[in-house]
Design an enzyme around this catalytic site. Structure first.
Site, short mmCIF file in Angstrom:
data_model
loop_
_atom_site.label_atom_id
_atom_site.label_comp_id
_atom_site.label_asym_id
_atom_site.label_seq_id
_atom_site.Cartn_x
_atom_site.Cartn_y
_atom_site.Cartn_z
N GLY A 239 24.43 -1.31 -28.75
CA GLY A 239 24.34 -2.09 -29.98
C GLY A 239 25.45 -1.91 -30.98
O GLY A 239 25.54 -2.68 -31.94
N GLU A 275 23.96 3.55 -24.22
CA GLU A 275 24.16 2.36 -23.37
C GLU A 275 25.11 1.36 -24.03
O GLU A 275 24.74 0.21 -24.28
CB GLU A 275 22.81 1.68 -23.12
CG GLU A 275 21.75 2.57 -22.48
CD GLU A 275 20.37 1.90 -22.44
OE1 GLU A 275 20.15 0.87 -23.11
OE2 GLU A 275 19.50 2.42 -21.72
N PRO A 276 26.34 1.77 -24.30
CA PRO A 276 27.26 0.82 -24.94
C PRO A 276 27.70 -0.26 -23.96
O PRO A 276 27.95 0.02 -22.78
CB PRO A 276 28.45 1.69 -25.34
CG PRO A 276 28.45 2.79 -24.33
CD PRO A 276 26.99 3.05 -24.00
N TYR A 318 25.38 -18.33 -30.42
CA TYR A 318 25.11 -17.49 -31.58
C TYR A 318 25.90 -17.91 -32.82
O TYR A 318 25.87 -17.19 -33.83
CB TYR A 318 25.49 -16.03 -31.30
CG TYR A 318 25.06 -15.43 -30.00
CD1 TYR A 318 23.70 -15.30 -29.67
CD2 TYR A 318 26.00 -14.94 -29.09
CE1 TYR A 318 23.32 -14.71 -28.48
CE2 TYR A 318 25.62 -14.34 -27.91
CZ TYR A 318 24.28 -14.23 -27.60
OH TYR A 318 23.90 -13.64 -26.43
N CYS A 345 30.51 -32.40 -22.77
CA CYS A 345 29.85 -33.45 -23.54
C CYS A 345 28.68 -32.91 -24.35
O CYS A 345 27.51 -33.24 -24.09
CB CYS A 345 29.36 -34.54 -22.60
SG CYS A 345 30.67 -35.12 -21.53
N GLU A 346 28.97 -32.07 -25.31
CA GLU A 346 27.99 -31.51 -26.23
C GLU A 346 28.72 -31.25 -27.54
O GLU A 346 29.81 -30.65 -27.52
CB GLU A 346 27.47 -30.14 -25.74
CG GLU A 346 26.81 -30.13 -24.39
CD GLU A 346 25.31 -30.36 -24.45
OE1 GLU A 346 24.77 -30.38 -25.56
OE2 GLU A 346 24.73 -30.52 -23.38
N TYR A 374 30.06 -10.23 -22.83
CA TYR A 374 29.22 -11.43 -22.95
C TYR A 374 30.05 -12.71 -22.90
O TYR A 374 29.73 -13.70 -23.56
CB TYR A 374 28.36 -11.34 -24.23
CG TYR A 374 27.59 -10.04 -24.28
CD1 TYR A 374 26.54 -9.82 -23.39
CD2 TYR A 374 27.93 -9.01 -25.16
CE1 TYR A 374 25.85 -8.62 -23.39
CE2 TYR A 374 27.24 -7.80 -25.15
CZ TYR A 374 26.20 -7.62 -24.27
OH TYR A 374 25.53 -6.43 -24.26
C1 LIG Z 1 22.30 -5.48 -23.97
C2 LIG Z 1 21.79 -4.10 -23.91
C3 LIG Z 1 22.64 -3.02 -24.17
C4 LIG Z 1 24.07 -3.19 -24.60
O1 LIG Z 1 24.19 -3.68 -25.89
P1 LIG Z 1 25.61 -3.76 -26.60
O2 LIG Z 1 25.33 -4.39 -27.90
O3 LIG Z 1 26.50 -4.58 -25.74
O4 LIG Z 1 26.12 -2.35 -26.73
C5 LIG Z 1 22.13 -1.74 -24.03
N1 LIG Z 1 20.84 -1.53 -23.67
C6 LIG Z 1 19.99 -2.54 -23.43
C7 LIG Z 1 18.59 -2.25 -23.03
C8 LIG Z 1 20.43 -3.87 -23.53
O5 LIG Z 1 19.58 -4.86 -23.31
#
Ligand SMILES: *Cc1c(COP(=O)(O)O)cnc(C)c1O
Length: 420
Positions: A239, A275-276, A318, A345-346, A374
């Site tokens: 996140g 979890e980056p 987004y 075409c959007e 992403y």
């Molecule tokens: C998408 C996601 C992440 C990665 O998020 P980032 O914002 O890209 O760091 C980590 N853990 C879980 C469970 C996710 O769904």
């Protein structure tokens, strides 16, 4: 973004002018810098060097096998959200004992695969999912290590579509139900409770929501230990945001983030999992595109690119901002205001409105920055536009790491019934 810079009047990735890639591979094309990926991973690894920590790169941010292989070579683990991503991570050489499996809707088949592979931990998001995993584990005569994803009910994330830690989101188990679900988990023979998990959102630009969520999570850890659970891991999720707009975005550093985590977890004997995704892949890639037409409308000037929303969905999905730079370095101060759009075409197929750029002409190249996360992973083939290729640059050389499918490859998957 030092790995993307102008040199001799040309926007380069490392030592390679982007125009060379456009000539060789065609456009649109994603271009990643190996040095930037390595650098971004090592910032994380360095910042938690003196912590018992696993960096489980979030595969969904950019799941190309070459990107995963590079991260694997640096010692990265992986956070996967599907059987397909699990397969990718393992093929890239990421050790199963460094893989965690997240996601609200894991199928039994995916659970079986992950259990057989011997992954480190399942992040479980509901009581029914727990029961399903128990069934699968018992049938395989094994025990699944789990953390429960808790929903700490904090508001975070740059956009409602990427905020995941509010009580009304579909993710995780609410804090007031967590202890009951842990008790249920404890009583299941195929389940071993090992940790607590969370992931509160994406593109988060300050530490406050992380800290609030962490403190709630750590309170739960203490409660659970008092309840008799052996809680050894704490998964912070991902996140952490990145700079998309140099003029507006300010972000905490990874070091600040880790210092905050270290301060609150010291002495708690927890293995920390991070979890980056975006923070590793985001600024390591650009989407390179060619201007098809410069259209001077009565109200607006349009740059019509050969890239479209099917190649990079973030602006349409987004309202996300990507900096857009001409590949040829501007020679003078003359600027023009453009709406920058794709050919699909959007009306939603718009990358930017009212963007000030040097004066552009048909055939010029532009790069959309910070498109490494992403980007390619969300690409599709809407309008029968072939999946956008990907290129990895290392020094002055590049490799195509996903080729552009031929039209024949796309059409060959389809079948016209004989009665037609
Ligand atoms: C998408 C996601 C992440 C990665 O998020 P980032 O914002 O890209 O760091 C980590 N853990 C879980 C469970 C996710 O769904």
């Amino acid at each position: 973004m030092s790995d993307f810079h102008y040199s001799n009047g040309q926007l380069c990735v490392e030592n390679l002018p982007l125009s060379r890639i456009a000539e060789a591979v065609g456009t649109p094309v994603y271009v990643y810098s190996a040095a930037a990926l390595r650098h971004n991973y090592q910032i994380f690894a360095g910042a938690c060097a003196h912590m018992d920590a696993l960096i489980a790169y979030s595969v969904k941010a950019n799941s190309n096998l070459a990107v995963l292989s590079l991260l694997a070579s640096l010692g990265a683990g992986a956070d996967v959200v599907s059987g397909g991503e699990l397969e990718r991570a393992m093929r890239a050489g990421i050790a199963p004992h460094k893989i965690v499996f997240s996601g609200v809707g894991k199928s039994r088949d995916e659970m079986r695969k992950a259990l057989s592979a011997g992954i480190y931990q399942f992040n479980i998001e509901s009581a029914p999912e727990l029961v399903a995993l128990n069934d699968v584990a018992c049938a395989q005569n094994t025990v699944a290590a789990i953390a429960l994803r808790i929903n700490p009910d904090v508001s975070a994330g740059g956009h409602e579509k990427i905020s995941t830690g509010k009580a009304e989101n579909k993710f995780g188990v609410n804090l007031d139900q967590a202890r009951d679900v842990y008790k249920q988990a404890h009583d299941l023979p195929g389940i071993e409770v090992t940790g607590v998990d969370m992931h509160i959102g994406s593109q988060i630009d300050n530490l406050a929501p992380f800290e609030t969520a962490l403190l709630k999570g750590l309170d739960l850890v203490l409660d659970l230990r008092r309840d008799g659970h052996d809680i050894r891991t704490f998964d912070m999720g991902g996140g952490l945001g990145i700079v998309y707009n140099q003029d507006e975005d300010t972000l905490p550093t990874v070091a600040d983030y880790m210092d905050m985590v270290r301060r609150h977890t010291k002495g708690l004997d927890l293995k920390m999992i991070f979890e980056p995704g975006r923070a590793i892949a985001g600024n390591a890639g650009v989407l390179l595109s060619r201007v098809q037409y410069v259209k001077h409308g009565s109200a607006r000037n349009f740059l019509i690119l050969d890239a479209a929303m099917n190649d990079l969905l973030r602006p349409a999905l987004y309202g996300a901002y990507h900096a857009i730079k001409p590949v040829a370095e501007p020679k003078d101060h003359q600027r023009e205001t453009y709406d920058i759009v794709g050919p699909v075409c959007e009306t939603g197929d718009t990358f930017a409105n009212h963007r000030r750029l040097s004066v552009m002409k048909d055939g010029d190249l532009v790069a959309m920055l910070a498109a490494g996360a992403y980007g390619a992973v969300q690409a599709g083939q809407y309008n029968t536009r072939p999946l956008v290729p990907e290129v990895l640059v290392r020094g002055g050389k590049f490799d195509v790491i996903r080729k552009r499918p031929a039209l024949e490859d796309i059409l060959s998957l389809e079948n016209v019934p004989t009665w037609l």
